[in-house]
Design a protein around this motif. Structure first.
Motif, short mmCIF file in Angstrom:
data_model
loop_
_atom_site.label_atom_id
_atom_site.label_comp_id
_atom_site.label_asym_id
_atom_site.label_seq_id
_atom_site.Cartn_x
_atom_site.Cartn_y
_atom_site.Cartn_z
N LEU A 88 0.88 -1.19 -0.02
CA LEU A 88 0.07 -0.14 0.17
C LEU A 88 0.79 1.15 -0.04
O LEU A 88 0.44 2.25 -0.63
N GLN A 89 1.98 1.24 0.84
CA GLN A 89 2.80 2.54 0.76
C GLN A 89 3.76 2.58 -0.46
O GLN A 89 3.76 3.81 -1.04
N ARG A 90 3.92 1.51 -1.27
CA ARG A 90 4.47 1.52 -2.59
C ARG A 90 3.52 2.31 -3.64
O ARG A 90 3.81 3.05 -4.47
N ASP A 91 2.26 1.49 -3.61
CA ASP A 91 1.33 1.73 -4.62
C ASP A 91 0.49 3.18 -4.55
O ASP A 91 -0.04 3.84 -5.41
N PHE A 92 0.33 3.30 -3.08
CA PHE A 92 -0.11 4.79 -3.08
C PHE A 92 0.41 5.73 -1.68
O PHE A 92 -0.04 5.89 -0.78
N PRO A 93 1.65 5.99 -2.20
CA PRO A 93 2.50 6.96 -1.48
C PRO A 93 1.57 8.31 -1.03
O PRO A 93 1.84 8.87 -0.13
N GLN A 94 0.78 8.72 -1.81
CA GLN A 94 0.11 10.03 -1.55
C GLN A 94 -0.79 9.76 -0.43
O GLN A 94 -1.36 10.80 0.44
N PHE A 95 -1.26 8.64 0.03
CA PHE A 95 -2.22 8.20 0.94
C PHE A 95 -1.37 7.83 2.29
O PHE A 95 -1.84 7.95 3.43
N PHE A 96 -0.44 6.76 1.85
CA PHE A 96 0.40 6.16 3.15
C PHE A 96 1.91 6.35 2.98
O PHE A 96 2.65 5.57 2.54
N PRO A 97 2.29 7.52 3.19
CA PRO A 97 3.83 7.65 3.26
C PRO A 97 4.70 6.85 4.21
O PRO A 97 3.98 6.69 5.34
N ARG A 98 5.76 6.65 3.80
CA ARG A 98 6.76 5.82 4.61
C ARG A 98 7.08 6.51 5.74
O ARG A 98 7.49 7.47 5.40
N ASP A 99 7.56 6.21 6.76
CA ASP A 99 7.96 6.82 7.87
C ASP A 99 9.39 7.01 7.62
O ASP A 99 10.01 5.90 7.49
N ILE A 100 10.07 8.25 7.77
CA ILE A 100 11.46 8.26 7.61
C ILE A 100 12.20 8.53 8.98
O ILE A 100 11.82 9.58 9.64
N ASP A 101 13.18 7.56 9.41
CA ASP A 101 13.69 7.73 10.64
C ASP A 101 14.68 8.98 10.76
O ASP A 101 15.12 9.25 9.76
#
Length: 101
Positions: A88-101
């Motif tokens: 989901l984070q890969r396919d919909f980054p506009q909705f589910f951004p990955r947390d960046i540490d």
């Protein structure tokens, strides 16, 4: 369908049986029944990760985008290491951004 329904309602009324029924209803395009089945699976086993992701998918496929995104957000919060979270984070980054540490 009659066999899956009988299994879920009487023979083995567990989360997996309701999940299987939800998947079958989804394959048949019967979204309302699929939603009810996935919700029943989640009521029986709140940790059933795939049922939660699939529930979001049923909402998405029927065009209920807001509901799908809400369910998927909750799924991502509950199951951050699940492979479907990454998808989901890969396919919909506009909705589910990955947390960046």
């Amino acid at each position: 369908m009659p066999i899956l329904l009988e299994q879920a309602e009487h023979i083995q009324p567990d989360a997996m049986s309701w999940f299987q029924l939800g998947a079958a209803y989804g394959d048949l395009g019967q979204s309302e029944q699929a939603i009810k089945s996935y919700e029943k699976a989640l009521n029986l086993d709140p940790e059933y990760d795939l049922a939660m992701f699939n529930l979001g998918g049923v909402y998405w496929n029927r065009g209920s985008i807001v509901e799908a995104l809400d369910i998927w957000r909750r799924a991502i919060e509950r199951f951050p290491d699940h492979e479907l979270t990454a998808k989901l984070q890969r396919d919909f980054p506009q909705f589910f951004p990955r947390d960046i540490d």
